[in-house]
Scaffold this active site. Structure first.
Site, PDB file in Angstrom:
ATOM      1  N   ARG A 106     -19.505 -34.757 -22.326  1.00 11.77           N
ATOM      2  CA  ARG A 106     -20.414 -35.566 -22.217  1.00 11.77           C
ATOM      3  C   ARG A 106     -21.435 -34.146 -22.138  1.00 11.77           C
ATOM      4  NH1 ARG A 106     -17.944 -33.063 -16.062  1.00 11.77           N
ATOM      5  NH2 ARG A 106     -17.024 -31.774 -18.174  1.00 11.77           N
TER       6      ARG A 106
ATOM      7  N   SER B 218     -19.734 -33.605 -12.343  1.00 15.74           N
ATOM      8  CA  SER B 218     -18.661 -34.544 -13.497  1.00 15.74           C
ATOM      9  C   SER B 218     -19.361 -35.759 -14.400  1.00 15.74           C
ATOM     10  CB  SER B 218     -17.365 -34.966 -12.332  1.00 15.74           C
ATOM     11  OG  SER B 218     -18.203 -36.216 -11.479  1.00 15.74           O
TER      12      SER B 218
ATOM     13  N   GLU C  71     -18.133 -46.631  -4.814  1.00 14.40           N
ATOM     14  CA  GLU C  71     -17.999 -47.467  -6.332  1.00 14.40           C
ATOM     15  C   GLU C  71     -18.022 -48.905  -6.977  1.00 14.40           C
ATOM     16  OE1 GLU C  71     -15.662 -45.366  -5.043  1.00 14.40           O
ATOM     17  OE2 GLU C  71     -16.125 -43.195  -6.450  1.00 14.40           O
TER      18      GLU C  71
ATOM     19  N   PHE D  13     -11.917 -44.440 -10.889  1.00 18.73           N
ATOM     20  CA  PHE D  13     -12.854 -44.699  -9.379  1.00 18.73           C
ATOM     21  C   PHE D  13     -13.176 -46.294 -10.546  1.00 18.73           C
ATOM     22  CE2 PHE D  13     -11.949 -39.881  -8.041  1.00 18.73           C
ATOM     23  CZ  PHE D  13     -11.043 -40.059  -7.405  1.00 18.73           C
TER      24      PHE D  13
ATOM     25  N   ARG E 210     -14.014 -35.085 -20.493  1.00 20.62           N
ATOM     26  CA  ARG E 210     -13.683 -33.656 -20.727  1.00 20.62           C
ATOM     27  C   ARG E 210     -13.710 -32.642 -21.357  1.00 20.62           C
ATOM     28  NH1 ARG E 210     -14.173 -33.801 -13.952  1.00 20.62           N
ATOM     29  NH2 ARG E 210     -14.654 -31.362 -14.711  1.00 20.62           N
TER      30      ARG E 210
END
Lengths: 269, 322
Positions: free
Chosen positions: B14, B41, B62, B87, B171
């Protein structure tokens, strides 16, 4: 263009739509007839568009979220010069650009692909937000069905439009009171709409959505909040035996019914 | 070529993503980030502090997030839509299909914390179906970089590619595997180690485990070819068919269900073009038990030692056919 001229064009679009449904043996004629007056006002009076430059960056955006009435849009786009008028005759034929729901990569003037309900309004929020970010002056209009407002994604978009202060966005709810299988009130009755939209921070105008002298001023409304037009319309408007009959959501007229409908629409021309 | 492992240090991909996004964003004001309350996040805090107006946060919504992304692209912007992969793909799959892929909208979908990165949070938060859901959609390249170098290169590529992209990031820390000057090419496998006995294919967090497995195999005198295939769609047909023909067996591993992912994409190709024994490692069609991401990868037979064992067993199947 004045209301009388717009009425005449709307009747011509209705007639062509009816013929295309009859010839193709399919369509969503009830919801097409309810929406055509608004489509006519948009394309022949309100929208700043250039049919020979369908991707012009400053064009106003229109999203037909109730994509199942694609035929009404195709006839309108053809009459406005985006596609050849004779191409309407290819509706639903193999390899035609004109399938049952509009395709933005095939049909000039279509902004985004719709068909599954509850998609157009979020995309329209993005269009209006983009104008805010870039300083573009275009406005974004989106039409949903009243039954379509049962999709939760619309309410996500309604909340965000208010949060983003999108005074350049107009939602038109084609409130013809019927969805595919039954009346809205007998299914999941979201009506009345105005208080709900106002609670989310929108301006709301209620109109007769089949009356040009009410449609045009509503579409030309300018305010400081996102604007919702609750357009009270009649499913099958303009054809007496279809009016407010749930069966005519996607029924196809037989030869006799077709003749009656042609006569009624022609009489008004 | 295992000397390409330049550093044992682990990197969160990330960080590479946002570093490139912020660098490109400085030159290109059309770049906007869209998120679903996922500023932290998605590591968009730096982007937000530089250009607060260009961070479009739709809140926890979303479907709206993906639709808004399509609309922003229609309005001439270059949106990077960022959210947890589980999601973004699961909740918004129809928006990805209709608004992004079918409409061919120039939107970059960045699925954060994919695979089992959320470990102990459980299967609701695992994104081990996203390859399967997205790789059936026309127009939509599906990419899972293996390290921070490939992540940076893929983000740079995506920003210049005209069309939709789904980029799947983790991550979980991974070492740098590719050379620092690596350029991303869509649909191009990277040969990380050559060998003729078997081919090991992986992407994302599994690539470095595959290299370690190849080390173990080498100690046993088995020379494994290791391919990093970040692009699940379009798959590198030539590299896969060559691997099948030249090594005679293909073992795949991915942080995804064994149904419908990288292994499936390769199997579809191998069965048609060059049938050889194959084994697909991943989550074997179940909801994972409680455990960290690293624990679960081991649990499902994707520790380097277990991968090496699976390779030996697969090579035995190859021999029995001959």
């Amino acid at each position: 263009m004045q209301p009388n001229d717009l009425d005449r064009i709307a009747r011509q679009i209705r007639l062509r739509d009816l013929q295309a449904v009859f010839e193709a043996g399919a369509g969503h004629i009830g919801g097409e007839m309810s929406a055509i007056d608004i489509l006519t006002a948009l394309y022949f009076r309100v929208l700043r568009i250039w049919p020979d430059q369908p991707k012009h960056p400053e064009r106003d955006r229109f999203v037909l979220s109730k994509g199942h009435v694609a035929l009404a849009l195709y006839v309108t786009l053809a009459k406005r010069g985006f596609i050849p008028e004779e191409e309407v005759g290819t509706f639903l034929k193999p390899h035609s650009r004109l399938n049952g729901h509009p395709n933005c990569n095939k049909v000039p003037g279509v902004e985004t692909n719709t068909g599954p309900l509850g998609h157009g309004l979020p995309v329209a929020v993005g269009m209006a937000k983009a104008a805010k970010l870039t300083g573009a002056n275009y406005r974004t209009y989106v039409m949903t069905g009243d039954g379509e407002m049962q999709e939760g994604s619309n309410w996500e978009a309604i909340a965000s439009a208010a949060q983003f202060g999108l005074d350049n966005l107009t939602l038109i709810i084609d409130h013809n009171r019927f969805q595919q299988g039954a009346a809205l009130k007998d299914t999941n009755n979201l009506a009345p709409f105005p208080a709900k939209l106002e609670a989310f921070g929108w301006d709301v105008t209620e109109i007769n959505g089949n009356a040009m002298d009410e449609i045009v001023p509503a579409l030309e409304h300018r305010g400081e909040r996102p604007h919702c037009i609750v357009a009270h319309t009649n499913k099958g408007h303009g054809i007496s035996f279809m009016q407010d009959k749930v069966d005519w959501h996607h029924k196809v007229p037989n030869a006799e019914q077709f003749e009656i409908a042609v006569a009624e629409l022609s009489e008004a021309l | 070529m295992k000397d390409v492992i330049t550093s044992p240090k682990l990197h969160d991909c990330r960080d590479a993503f946002v570093a490139v996004l912020e660098r490109l964003g400085a030159d290109n004001p059309r770049i906007v980030a869209v998120c679903n309350d996922s500023v932290g996040s998605s590591k968009l805090g730096g982007f937000k502090s530089k250009w607060p107006e260009r961070l479009v946060n739709v809140g926890i919504a979303e479907q709206n997030m993906v639709g808004v992304g399509a609309g922003l692209a229609n309005g001439g912007l270059l949106p990077f839509v960022c959210g947890a992969a589980c999601f973004m793909t699961g909740r918004s799959l129809e928006q990805i299909k209709a608004d992004i892929a079918y409409s061919n909208a120039n939107v970059k979908l960045i699925g954060i914390s994919s695979g089992m990165a959320y470990g102990e949070l459980g299967p609701t938060h695992h994104s081990i179906e996203d390859f399967a859901w997205t790789r059936v959609l026309p127009n939509l390249p599906v990419i899972a970089p293996c390290d921070s170098i490939e992540t940076a290169a893929a983000v740079e590529w995506a920003a210049h590619y005209e069309g939709p992209v789904f980029l799947r990031l983790s991550r979980v820390g991974v070492p740098d595997l590719l050379p620092p000057d690596h350029k991303f090419e869509l649909g191009k496998a990277n040969l990380l180690r050559d060998g003729g006995d078997i081919t090991l294919v992986a992407n994302g967090t599994l690539t470095h485990r595959m290299l370690k497995a190849a080390d173990i195999l080498a100690e046993q005198g088995i020379e494994a070819r290791v391919l990093n295939i970040a692009t699940v769609r379009p798959i590198d047909v030539e590299a896969v068919v060559d691997a099948a023909r030249e090594t005679g067996a293909i073992l795949t591993a991915e942080e995804h269900s064994t149904f419908g992912g990288l292994g499936s994409a390769i199997a579809e190709l191998v069965v048609a073009e060059a049938p050889v024994p194959m084994k697909i490692l991943g989550v074997p069609g179940i909801f994972a038990p409680t455990g960290s991401a690293e624990f679960l990868l081991d649990e499902f037979g994707m520790s380097p030692a277990a991968i090496a064992e699976a390779a030996v067993a697969l090579i035995a199947r190859k021999s029995s056919r001959a």
